[in-house]
Motif scaffolding. Structure first.
Motif, PDB file in Angstrom:
ATOM      1  N   TRP A  35       0.834  -1.196   0.000  1.00  0.00           N
ATOM      2  CA  TRP A  35       0.000   0.000   0.000  1.00  0.00           C
ATOM      3  C   TRP A  35       0.871   1.248   0.000  1.00  0.00           C
ATOM      4  CZ3 TRP A  35      -5.215  -0.390  -0.458  1.00  0.00           C
ATOM      5  CH2 TRP A  35      -5.777  -1.629  -0.205  1.00  0.00           C
ATOM      6  N   PHE A  36       0.437   2.206  -0.783  1.00  0.00           N
ATOM      7  CA  PHE A  36       1.027   3.527  -0.810  1.00  0.00           C
ATOM      8  C   PHE A  36      -0.084   4.537  -0.546  1.00  0.00           C
ATOM      9  CE2 PHE A  36       5.294   2.891  -2.764  1.00  0.00           C
ATOM     10  CZ  PHE A  36       5.200   1.537  -3.007  1.00  0.00           C
ATOM     11  N   ILE A  73       0.079  -5.049   7.854  1.00  0.00           N
ATOM     12  CA  ILE A  73      -0.230  -5.571   6.530  1.00  0.00           C
ATOM     13  C   ILE A  73      -0.231  -7.088   6.599  1.00  0.00           C
ATOM     14  CG2 ILE A  73       2.181  -5.560   5.738  1.00  0.00           C
ATOM     15  CD1 ILE A  73       1.084  -4.705   2.970  1.00  0.00           C
ATOM     16  N   SER A  74      -1.162  -7.696   5.913  1.00  0.00           N
ATOM     17  CA  SER A  74      -1.230  -9.149   5.863  1.00  0.00           C
ATOM     18  C   SER A  74      -1.670  -9.569   4.473  1.00  0.00           C
ATOM     19  CB  SER A  74      -2.195  -9.689   6.926  1.00  0.00           C
ATOM     20  OG  SER A  74      -3.501  -9.191   6.711  1.00  0.00           O
ATOM     21  N   ARG A  75      -1.504 -10.856   4.229  1.00  0.00           N
ATOM     22  CA  ARG A  75      -1.739 -11.347   2.869  1.00  0.00           C
ATOM     23  C   ARG A  75      -2.382 -12.711   2.930  1.00  0.00           C
ATOM     24  NH1 ARG A  75       2.978 -10.957  -1.691  1.00  0.00           N
ATOM     25  NH2 ARG A  75       1.955 -12.086  -3.371  1.00  0.00           N
ATOM     26  N   ASP A  76      -3.410 -12.907   2.131  1.00  0.00           N
ATOM     27  CA  ASP A  76      -4.069 -14.200   1.997  1.00  0.00           C
ATOM     28  C   ASP A  76      -3.841 -14.669   0.569  1.00  0.00           C
ATOM     29  OD1 ASP A  76      -5.793 -16.343   1.633  1.00  0.00           O
ATOM     30  OD2 ASP A  76      -7.362 -15.469   2.860  1.00  0.00           O
ATOM     31  N   ASN A  77      -2.864 -15.526   0.390  1.00  0.00           N
ATOM     32  CA  ASN A  77      -2.521 -15.956  -0.961  1.00  0.00           C
ATOM     33  C   ASN A  77      -3.626 -16.790  -1.605  1.00  0.00           C
ATOM     34  OD1 ASN A  77      -0.015 -14.670  -1.081  1.00  0.00           O
ATOM     35  ND2 ASN A  77       1.024 -16.393  -0.114  1.00  0.00           N
ATOM     36  N   VAL A  82      -4.552  -8.700  -0.251  1.00  0.00           N
ATOM     37  CA  VAL A  82      -3.699  -8.095   0.759  1.00  0.00           C
ATOM     38  C   VAL A  82      -4.554  -7.135   1.572  1.00  0.00           C
ATOM     39  CG1 VAL A  82      -2.912  -6.222  -0.774  1.00  0.00           C
ATOM     40  CG2 VAL A  82      -1.516  -6.897   1.190  1.00  0.00           C
ATOM     41  N   TYR A  83      -4.299  -7.105   2.867  1.00  0.00           N
ATOM     42  CA  TYR A  83      -5.060  -6.270   3.780  1.00  0.00           C
ATOM     43  C   TYR A  83      -4.140  -5.263   4.465  1.00  0.00           C
ATOM     44  CZ  TYR A  83      -8.315 -10.180   3.322  1.00  0.00           C
ATOM     45  OH  TYR A  83      -9.140 -11.155   2.833  1.00  0.00           O
ATOM     46  N   LEU A  84      -4.724  -4.145   4.839  1.00  0.00           N
ATOM     47  CA  LEU A  84      -4.014  -3.174   5.657  1.00  0.00           C
ATOM     48  C   LEU A  84      -4.928  -2.798   6.814  1.00  0.00           C
ATOM     49  CD1 LEU A  84      -1.386  -1.501   5.909  1.00  0.00           C
ATOM     50  CD2 LEU A  84      -2.649   0.389   4.850  1.00  0.00           C
ATOM     51  N   GLN A  85      -4.581  -3.279   7.990  1.00  0.00           N
ATOM     52  CA  GLN A  85      -5.318  -2.926   9.194  1.00  0.00           C
ATOM     53  C   GLN A  85      -4.698  -1.660   9.768  1.00  0.00           C
ATOM     54  OE1 GLN A  85      -8.081  -4.408  10.660  1.00  0.00           O
ATOM     55  NE2 GLN A  85      -8.041  -2.594  11.984  1.00  0.00           N
ATOM     56  N   VAL A  96      -5.254   9.360  -0.265  1.00  0.00           N
ATOM     57  CA  VAL A  96      -5.741   8.300  -1.143  1.00  0.00           C
ATOM     58  C   VAL A  96      -4.760   7.141  -1.041  1.00  0.00           C
ATOM     59  CG1 VAL A  96      -6.341   7.619  -3.475  1.00  0.00           C
ATOM     60  CG2 VAL A  96      -6.823   9.953  -2.696  1.00  0.00           C
ATOM     61  N   TYR A  97      -5.272   5.992  -0.703  1.00  0.00           N
ATOM     62  CA  TYR A  97      -4.441   4.796  -0.518  1.00  0.00           C
ATOM     63  C   TYR A  97      -4.532   3.934  -1.769  1.00  0.00           C
ATOM     64  CZ  TYR A  97      -3.520   5.851   4.341  1.00  0.00           C
ATOM     65  OH  TYR A  97      -3.065   6.435   5.498  1.00  0.00           O
ATOM     66  N   TYR A  98      -3.371   3.593  -2.288  1.00  0.00           N
ATOM     67  CA  TYR A  98      -3.274   2.789  -3.508  1.00  0.00           C
ATOM     68  C   TYR A  98      -2.665   1.434  -3.191  1.00  0.00           C
ATOM     69  CZ  TYR A  98      -4.026   7.158  -6.051  1.00  0.00           C
ATOM     70  OH  TYR A  98      -4.548   8.330  -6.539  1.00  0.00           O
ATOM     71  N   CYS A  99      -3.295   0.416  -3.729  1.00  0.00           N
ATOM     72  CA  CYS A  99      -2.740  -0.924  -3.645  1.00  0.00           C
ATOM     73  C   CYS A  99      -1.747  -1.106  -4.791  1.00  0.00           C
ATOM     74  CB  CYS A  99      -3.871  -1.932  -3.762  1.00  0.00           C
ATOM     75  SG  CYS A  99      -3.359  -3.649  -3.821  1.00  0.00           S
ATOM     76  N   ALA A 100      -0.659  -1.814  -4.527  1.00  0.00           N
ATOM     77  CA  ALA A 100       0.354  -2.064  -5.542  1.00  0.00           C
ATOM     78  C   ALA A 100       0.756  -3.531  -5.521  1.00  0.00           C
ATOM     79  CB  ALA A 100       1.579  -1.188  -5.307  1.00  0.00           C
ATOM     80  N   ALA A 101       1.129  -4.028  -6.687  1.00  0.00           N
ATOM     81  CA  ALA A 101       1.624  -5.399  -6.808  1.00  0.00           C
ATOM     82  C   ALA A 101       2.836  -5.393  -7.722  1.00  0.00           C
ATOM     83  CB  ALA A 101       0.547  -6.322  -7.352  1.00  0.00           C
ATOM     84  N   TYR A 102       3.850  -6.138  -7.344  1.00  0.00           N
ATOM     85  CA  TYR A 102       5.101  -6.173  -8.102  1.00  0.00           C
ATOM     86  C   TYR A 102       5.423  -7.599  -8.523  1.00  0.00           C
ATOM     87  CZ  TYR A 102       5.885  -1.527  -6.180  1.00  0.00           C
ATOM     88  OH  TYR A 102       5.761  -0.207  -5.836  1.00  0.00           O
TER      89      TYR A 102
END
Length: 120
Positions: A35-36, A73-77, A82-85, A96-102
């Motif tokens: 997250w950014f 941050i957590s992740r459920d593959n 992906v979650y951000l608590q 504004v929160y952006y999800c990112a994937a690399y």
């Protein structure tokens, strides 16, 4: 790869929110997700990242200093999500929160952004 983010909203200072981001499409090569956030007039900044491996397969995590101890941050593959608590939210967390994937190749993908507003 498509990323669908949700969970933003308006909350009072000290409150909590949970953001979610689900990836779809050619996701087999995705390694890191995160997250950014961005506020008007400023560059997008890292909030948190989680890798697909490491730390005994739970994924290694990196956080911006400003959110350490408050965000997780957590992740459920299995769900490609992906979650951000976000706890103990502060007005300066507004943005504004952006999800990112690399991918392993370095290619990056971005979600559409979700607004988080923390009132004082």
């Amino acid at each position: 790869v498509q990323l669908q983010a949700s969970g933003g909203g308006l909350v009072q200072a000290g409150g909590s929110l949970r953001l979610s981001c689900t990836a779809s499409g050619s996701i087999f090569s995705i390694n890191t997700m995160g997250w950014f956030r961005q506020v008007p007039g400023k560059q997008r900044e890292l909030v948190a990242l989680v890798t697909n491996g490491g730390r005994r397969n739970g994924g290694s995590r990196n956080y911006a200093d400003s959110v350490k101890g408050r965000f997780a941050i957590s992740r459920d593959n299995a769900e490609n999500t992906v979650y951000l608590q976000m706890n103990s939210l502060k007005p300066e967390d507004t943005g504004v929160y952006y999800c990112a994937a690399y991918e392993d190749t370095g290619n990056a993908y971005w979600g559409q952004g979700t607004q988080v507003t923390v009132s004082s």
